[in-house]
Design a protein around this motif. Structure first.
Motif, short mmCIF file in Angstrom:
data_model
loop_
_atom_site.label_atom_id
_atom_site.label_comp_id
_atom_site.label_asym_id
_atom_site.label_seq_id
_atom_site.Cartn_x
_atom_site.Cartn_y
_atom_site.Cartn_z
N LYS A 7 0.77 -1.32 -0.03
CA LYS A 7 0.12 0.10 0.23
C LYS A 7 0.81 1.44 -0.05
CE LYS A 7 -3.43 2.27 2.69
NZ LYS A 7 -2.69 3.77 2.49
N ASN A 8 2.10 1.28 0.76
CA ASN A 8 2.61 2.46 0.88
C ASN A 8 3.44 2.80 -0.35
OD1 ASN A 8 2.17 3.05 3.43
ND2 ASN A 8 3.86 1.64 4.25
N ALA A 9 3.69 1.42 -1.19
CA ALA A 9 4.42 1.90 -2.62
C ALA A 9 3.53 2.60 -3.51
CB ALA A 9 5.00 0.38 -2.96
N PHE A 10 2.26 2.15 -3.74
CA PHE A 10 1.27 2.69 -4.24
C PHE A 10 0.83 3.88 -4.13
CE2 PHE A 10 -3.28 3.55 -5.11
CZ PHE A 10 -3.45 3.45 -6.50
#
Length: 78
Positions: A2-5
């Motif tokens: 989620k953090n990468a997105f």
């Protein structure tokens, strides 16, 4: 994951006086099929609310009857 997105997501903020194009509703599309218009406008943002709703007006300063969500508009560069 989620953090990468979320690193790639850019918020689109509109302010009063911006020019935008609004997508044509599926219910209002004409019978030209894929040759029909995808966007209508340009419109002027009269008021931008904190939740993402926008009050739009024509170039003749006639306001639309109801607010629209900011995900159905895109910035118009003149």
């Amino acid at each position: 994951m989620k953090n990468a997105f979320d690193k790639k997501v850019r918020l689109c903020r509109f302010s009063e006086g911006d020019l935008v194009l609004k997508t044509v509703s599926q219910a209002l599309k004409d019978n030209r099929g894929k040759w029909g218009l995808n966007y209508e406008g340009p419109f002027v943002v009269k008021k931008a609310f904190s939740g993402g709703a926008l009050m739009l007006a024509n170039m003749d300063d006639e306001e639309l009857p109801s607010p629209v969500n900011s995900d159905v508009v895109k910035r118009y560069y003149a």
